[in-house]
Design an enzyme around this catalytic site. Structure first.
Site, mmCIF file in Angstrom:
data_model
loop_
_atom_site.group_PDB
_atom_site.id
_atom_site.type_symbol
_atom_site.label_atom_id
_atom_site.label_comp_id
_atom_site.label_asym_id
_atom_site.label_seq_id
_atom_site.Cartn_x
_atom_site.Cartn_y
_atom_site.Cartn_z
ATOM 1 N N LYS A 236 11.097 5.321 12.902
ATOM 2 C CA LYS A 236 11.607 4.011 13.317
ATOM 3 C C LYS A 236 10.919 3.668 14.622
ATOM 4 C CE LYS A 236 15.456 6.378 12.992
ATOM 5 N NZ LYS A 236 16.852 6.760 13.252
ATOM 6 N N ALA A 266 23.445 2.510 15.609
ATOM 7 C CA ALA A 266 22.586 1.848 14.614
ATOM 8 C C ALA A 266 21.701 2.852 13.873
ATOM 9 C CB ALA A 266 21.723 0.777 15.282
ATOM 10 N N ASP A 268 22.417 5.920 13.179
ATOM 11 C CA ASP A 268 23.253 6.632 12.210
ATOM 12 C C ASP A 268 23.500 5.760 10.983
ATOM 13 O OD1 ASP A 268 23.456 8.545 14.196
ATOM 14 O OD2 ASP A 268 25.303 7.670 14.985
#
Ligand code: KDG
Length: 326
Positions: A236, A266, A268
């Site tokens: 990410k 977020a 998770d």
């Protein structure tokens, strides 16, 4: 339905309404802890999910267990530990006023009160009782994060045991979740333990920024070269694009454009969405969309735990054309 187990510490969360703590008189209570957050997302998306953990014999512990149970998570393998309290964290939220110690609006800071907590007493013994062992045996996926090995020597041992268990077709997923505040000066140990878990997992989720901090690079190609082992390596980046290496192919999906309320949780939610889609047999691009859609739910609320739209709405949005998605 597919079955998952997440293992890790749950924390009570006190979310300050806004402004620096010295000026915050009102706090909202919530449930947190990365693996508990993931369990709640998996359960909302039709995965039969159990959470293996320890809580104190106190009000916050009972609250956490009740929240997870209300979210449809099996809490039968949560141990109530009479000797250690439930861990807590305070979420400070910026108001952007520019006052001393205030953070920018939508920024937040975590303050941990968890040394000696029930969660840090997690050990390999928590995997052994009949209920926990049975859950692990039957699971299609077990998920843990880089928070647990930072908690204590016994919790670190638990993660080593977990990753070494015979898999029998079960997937292991690992979210890096590098928390410098928990590792302190043990940076070399952190790099070794966390790298071993990335290598040992079938699915590894990394933030480019945290990977840069602990592994020296946030570049996806460099990270793939460093970690060729996990079949799925999901990175990410700070532009909120997520790139998944799935074997030899790479798929990239941008995040949804939205106004962020508060970010913690977020990652998770993304993990929960991605893993639920994986367990439901969805293709790699759609898995990433599930991740983004669940992350969006966490990004637009102040709590950690994401309250998702109904599963059929997520399914509909995940099936949009690329043009509609962008
Ligand atoms: O990802 C969110 C978590 O960071 C939060 O719930 C608290 O588990 C937590 C931790 O240790 O940081």
């Amino acid at each position: 339905p597919p079955r998952a187990v997440t293992v890790g510490e749950g924390l009570a969360v006190l979310v300050a309404r806004s402004g620096p703590l010295e000026q915050s008189a009102v706090f909202d209570r919530g449930a947190g802890g990365a693996e508990a957050n993931v369990a709640l997302v998996l359960a909302q998306l039709g995965v039969s999910t159990a959470w293996v953990s320890r809580v104190g014999d106190d009000g916050f512990g009972r609250y956490l267990v009740a929240q997870l149970a209300a979210g449809g998570v099996d809490v039968g393998a949560v141990t109530v530990d009479p000797d250690h309290p439930t861990g807590l964290y305070v979420k400070e939220r910026g108001s952007g006023s520019g006052a001393p110690h205030d953070l920018p609006a939508h920024a937040s800071r975590m303050h941990y009160y968890r040394a000696g907590s029930a969660g840090s007493a997690l050990s390999p013994a928590d995997l052994a009782p009949r209920i926990a062992a049975g859950l692990l045996d039957r699971a299609d996926l077990v998920h843990f994060t880089g928070i647990t090995p930072a908690l204590s020597a016994s919790a670190n041992e638990l993660t080593r045991t977990l990753i070494a268990l015979p898999r029998r077709g079960r997937l292991v997923s690992f979210d890096l979740n590098y928390r410098p505040a928990l590792w302190g000066s043990r940076v070399d140990a952190a790099a070794d333990e966390l790298a071993a878990h990335v290598r040992g997992a079938d699915v590894a989720l990394l933030g480019a920024d945290e990977a840069a901090e602990i592994f020296g690079t946030g570049d996806p190609a460099a990270l793939r070269a460093l970690f060729p082992e996990p079949a799925q390596l999901i990175i990410k980046n700070d532009k909120h694009t997520v790139l998944a290496f799935d074997g030899d192919t790479a798929v990239e999906v941008p995040a949804l454009a939205l106004e962020i309320t508060e970010r913690i949780g977020a990652g998770d939610a993304f993990a929960g969405g991605y893993l639920a889609a994986l367990l439901h047999g969805v293709d790699p691009r759609t898995r990433l969309r599930y991740g983004h859609l669940c992350a969006a739910a966490a990004l637009t609320a102040t709590g950690d735990a994401a309250k998702l739209p109904p599963a059929q709405e997520i399914r509909r949005l995940a099936a949009l054309t690329d043009r509609e998605w962008a």
